[in-house]
Motif scaffolding. Structure first.
Motif, PDB file in Angstrom:
ATOM      1  N   LEU A  22       0.828  -1.205   0.000  1.00  0.00           N
ATOM      2  CA  LEU A  22       0.000   0.000   0.000  1.00  0.00           C
ATOM      3  C   LEU A  22       0.864   1.257   0.000  1.00  0.00           C
ATOM      4  O   LEU A  22       0.672   2.173  -0.809  1.00  0.00           O
ATOM      5  N   LEU A  23       1.849   1.322   0.906  1.00  0.00           N
ATOM      6  CA  LEU A  23       2.715   2.494   0.988  1.00  0.00           C
ATOM      7  C   LEU A  23       3.527   2.669  -0.284  1.00  0.00           C
ATOM      8  O   LEU A  23       3.720   3.792  -0.761  1.00  0.00           O
ATOM      9  N   ALA A  24       4.005   1.554  -0.846  1.00  0.00           N
ATOM     10  CA  ALA A  24       4.786   1.639  -2.080  1.00  0.00           C
ATOM     11  C   ALA A  24       3.963   2.259  -3.201  1.00  0.00           C
ATOM     12  O   ALA A  24       4.457   3.101  -3.959  1.00  0.00           O
ATOM     13  N   ARG A  25       2.704   1.873  -3.303  1.00  0.00           N
ATOM     14  CA  ARG A  25       1.847   2.428  -4.356  1.00  0.00           C
ATOM     15  C   ARG A  25       1.569   3.914  -4.105  1.00  0.00           C
ATOM     16  O   ARG A  25       1.530   4.723  -5.040  1.00  0.00           O
ATOM     17  N   LEU A  29       9.714  -8.649  -3.611  1.00  0.00           N
ATOM     18  CA  LEU A  29      10.937  -8.189  -2.960  1.00  0.00           C
ATOM     19  C   LEU A  29      10.640  -7.107  -1.923  1.00  0.00           C
ATOM     20  O   LEU A  29      11.203  -7.120  -0.825  1.00  0.00           O
ATOM     21  N   LEU A  30       9.738  -6.191  -2.248  1.00  0.00           N
ATOM     22  CA  LEU A  30       9.382  -5.140  -1.296  1.00  0.00           C
ATOM     23  C   LEU A  30       8.786  -5.746  -0.028  1.00  0.00           C
ATOM     24  O   LEU A  30       9.098  -5.319   1.086  1.00  0.00           O
ATOM     25  N   ARG A  31       7.924  -6.743  -0.201  1.00  0.00           N
ATOM     26  CA  ARG A  31       7.289  -7.369   0.974  1.00  0.00           C
ATOM     27  C   ARG A  31       8.308  -8.132   1.808  1.00  0.00           C
ATOM     28  O   ARG A  31       8.179  -8.233   3.033  1.00  0.00           O
ATOM     29  N   ASP A  66      10.544  -2.855 -11.974  1.00  0.00           N
ATOM     30  CA  ASP A  66      10.960  -4.242 -11.785  1.00  0.00           C
ATOM     31  C   ASP A  66      12.039  -4.316 -10.710  1.00  0.00           C
ATOM     32  O   ASP A  66      12.498  -3.284 -10.201  1.00  0.00           O
ATOM     33  N   VAL A  67      12.464  -5.524 -10.393  1.00  0.00           N
ATOM     34  CA  VAL A  67      13.440  -5.750  -9.326  1.00  0.00           C
ATOM     35  C   VAL A  67      14.717  -4.956  -9.564  1.00  0.00           C
ATOM     36  O   VAL A  67      15.290  -4.373  -8.639  1.00  0.00           O
TER      37      VAL A  67
END
Length: 467
Positions: free
Chosen positions: A324-327, A351-353, A381-382
């Motif tokens: 959520l924060l990333a978006r 990867l973020l999670r 992407d990664v």
């Protein structure tokens, strides 16, 4: 027809409608409605990008306009404005899908900044391919996002505290967003129309900090060429936020305790007291109770600060909020930089999670900013993310609740660490093999069928891989 985006402004005061039109005339085509009913009728006829609505208006109030807007034009971004900093309605509006909350009276630049962000959000939503489903509906407090149980509990506490004048102490690691919570407390309080003054106690030497907070008289020390009020006087009627109060010198702690006991301050170099009317919000990343026990923080000040403690969890304890924060941060970057990127690949989200985020929300926001700058297409992407995230993800020490890890045997702990590391290892090997599963299996030193079983076991998608 104007090429500018359309903003609908709803307010029952004609002078307010004229003011907003004037402020936004170079940014948007402003449509106006002088009551909620007229606004709803207009929404049924005209498409708009943003709705800016007052809360208190006759029979059809701002919440009713918000509800109708979400039904009639779900893609429109809604901003609520009011002179009534009512906690319940603010939270209700955010949960109903309002993008932001603006308190009256406001500065023209503040209104314009909010509307420009909302217009950017509208552009982002229009361009999105459906992957991100309106992350801003997860605003639980003004400027604060989350959906994890810990954050929802924090929001409930803020709702209860905000209408009062109780001193609030925000505890949490560096980078967790303590100042955002402090600003939300102020925005939802009856003091919201007055100043919010923030000072970092760790960034100012102790001798200067006293003058910053309490002010000084002319001639009080070398360089004091005129009388100068302190931040407590500057914030009269509003809120003072003392960040990193655990770093405040002991001598100044005593003066702060007296200031809030007497509700008055004495400028450096003066003998008389000046009455103050401010709300104190403090924050620290330190173990303040431990400091009290060791005698490095005054016990009487601790009692005054600990009236309404708020504990802000580190990001590793609210991993469900990472996506959520990333978006949200990606949307802000798109607004700020006209970034090409509007979405994340499944591998990037994985990867973020999985990352440990030792720098908390601040580190996540910096990582997304970097990715938005480096991305060459619409999908992050990664490879666009900071390389250190792969290290943090592979060796995340937070493999269980406090005390749980030491209760495991060596083999159990090793198995848990392997399960935590495996998805990142599999993705890395596949990436090195350019998606060729047979080559990736050879790199890993196992049979192709066994490699496929590991992919299935750890939920690593192989959609874009080949044999």
């Amino acid at each position: 027809m104007s090429a500018l985006p359309r903003v609908l402004v709803v307010d029952d005061r004609p002078n307010m409608l004229r003011l907003v039109q004037k402020i936004l005339r170079s940014d948007a085509q402003v449509l106006t409605a002088d009551d909620g009913g007229a606004a709803i009728e207009l929404l049924e006829r005209e498409a708009v990008a943003v709705v800016l609505s007052d809360l208190k208006m006759g029979e059809v109030d701002g919440l009713a306009v918000l509800e109708a807007c979400k039904r009639i034009q779900p893609g429109a971004v809604f901003v609520l404005m009011t002179a009534y900093a009512t906690v319940g309605t603010a939270i209700q509006a955010m949960r109903m899908g309002a993008y932001d909350y603006l308190s009256k009276p406001f500065e023209p630049e503040d209104l314009r900044a909010v509307i420009l962000r909302a217009l950017g959000r509208a552009r982002q939503a229009q361009a999105a391919d459906g992957q991100a489903a309106a992350p801003d509906t997860q605003t639980i407090l003004p400027g604060v996002y989350g959906r994890s149980p810990a954050m929802l509990a924090l929001a409930t506490m803020v709702q209860r505290i905000a209408p009062t004048d109780a001193t609030a102490l925000i505890l949490g690691e560096t980078g967790t967003g303590k100042e955002r919570v402090a600003r939300a407390l102020h925005a939802l309080s009856p003091r919201s129309s007055r100043r919010f003054v923030a000072v970092n106690c760790a960034a100012i030497p102790g001798d200067l900090l006293e003058s910053e907070l309490f002010g000084h008289a002319r001639g009080a020390f070398s360089g004091a060429t005129r009388d100068r009020p302190g931040l407590f006087e500057d914030a009269e009627g509003g809120s003072v936020f003392l960040d990193e109060i655990g770093d405040m010198p002991a001598s100044l702690q005593a003066k702060l305790t007296r200031a809030f006991q007497e509700r008055s301050v004495r400028r450096v170099g003066e003998t008389h007291e000046r009455k103050i009317d401010v709300r104190l919000i403090a924050a620290t990343h330190r173990d303040i109770e431990g400091m009290v026990a060791s005698g490095t923080f005054r016990e009487d000040l601790w009692y005054r600060l600990n009236v309404a403690p708020l504990r802000l969890p580190p990001l590793r304890e609210r991993s469900g909020d990472v996506e959520l924060l990333a978006r949200v941060f990606l949307t802000k970057q798109a607004d700020k930089r006209a970034s090409l990127a509007t979405a994340f690949s499944p591998a990037a989200l994985d990867l973020l999670r999985a990352s440990a985020w030792p720098g908390n929300v601040r580190q996540l926001e910096a990582a997304i900013e970097r990715a938005a700058i480096l991305a060459t297409g619409p999908v992050i992407d990664v490879d666009d993310l900071p390389p250190e995230l792969r290290v943090h993800a592979a060796f995340n020490p937070d493999l269980g609740e406090d005390g749980e890890l030491v209760a495991l045997t060596w083999q159990q702990a090793a198995d848990r660490a392997r399960d935590h590391m495996a998805p990142n290892y599999l993705r890395a090997v596949l990436s090195a093999a350019q998606g060729n599963v047979t080559a990736a299996a050879a790199r890993a030193g196992i049979e192709r069928e066994s490699f496929y079983r590991l992919l299935r076991k750890y939920g690593v998608r192989a959609d874009n891989f080949r044999d």
